[in-house]
Design a protein around this motif. Structure first.
Motif: not given
Length: 131
Positions: A51-56, A88-92, A109-113
């Motif tokens: 998710s966009a707000h995760s610590t990860l 790790a490489q983020m892909h937005y 559950a929940g959005a994982r964009p």
């Protein structure tokens, strides 16, 4: 007594492809963090969703991570583990994610964009087996 054996790179990839749950570790702002996450293997990399707000998502972009995938039978005391280390490489943007990877569904559950790819800089595995 079970013996410990190294697993070659080809078998490590086969084992990674045969599973879908991993433990991802990184050095977080409050110390080491380890989380279970679904993943998929594609084109020499492991892909995760978050998710966009995760610590990860806030702590791993362009940072070193370790991913562990394993299987162990407590009764027979045999099993294996494969460790992947890389950056790790983020892909937005979804269009930057291969179609095969977009099929990954998370258990939570929940959005994982957001997508994270990890291309190994180190890959090793070990098997604990009866000789």
């Amino acid at each position: 007594m079970a013996q410990l054996h190294e697993i070659d790179e080809s078998e490590c990839w086969d084992l990674l492809k045969s599973h879908s749950v991993s433990r991802v570790a990184w050095a977080g702002s409050d110390g080491p963090v380890v989380l279970p996450l679904n993943y998929v293997v594609h084109d020499g990399a492991l892909w995760l969703r978050t998710s966009a707000h995760s610590t990860l998502s806030q702590e791993v972009d362009d940072a070193p991570v370790a991913i562990l995938v394993d299987e162990f039978d407590a009764e027979t005391q045999v099993g294996w583990s494969v460790q992947v280390r890389g950056t790790a490489q983020m892909h937005y943007k979804e269009e930057s994610v291969p179609d095969e990877v977009q099929k990954l569904r998370t258990w939570a559950a929940g959005a994982r964009p957001l997508w994270i790819s990890v291309t190994p800089t180190a890959l090793n595995g070990r098997r604990l087996a009866e000789d």
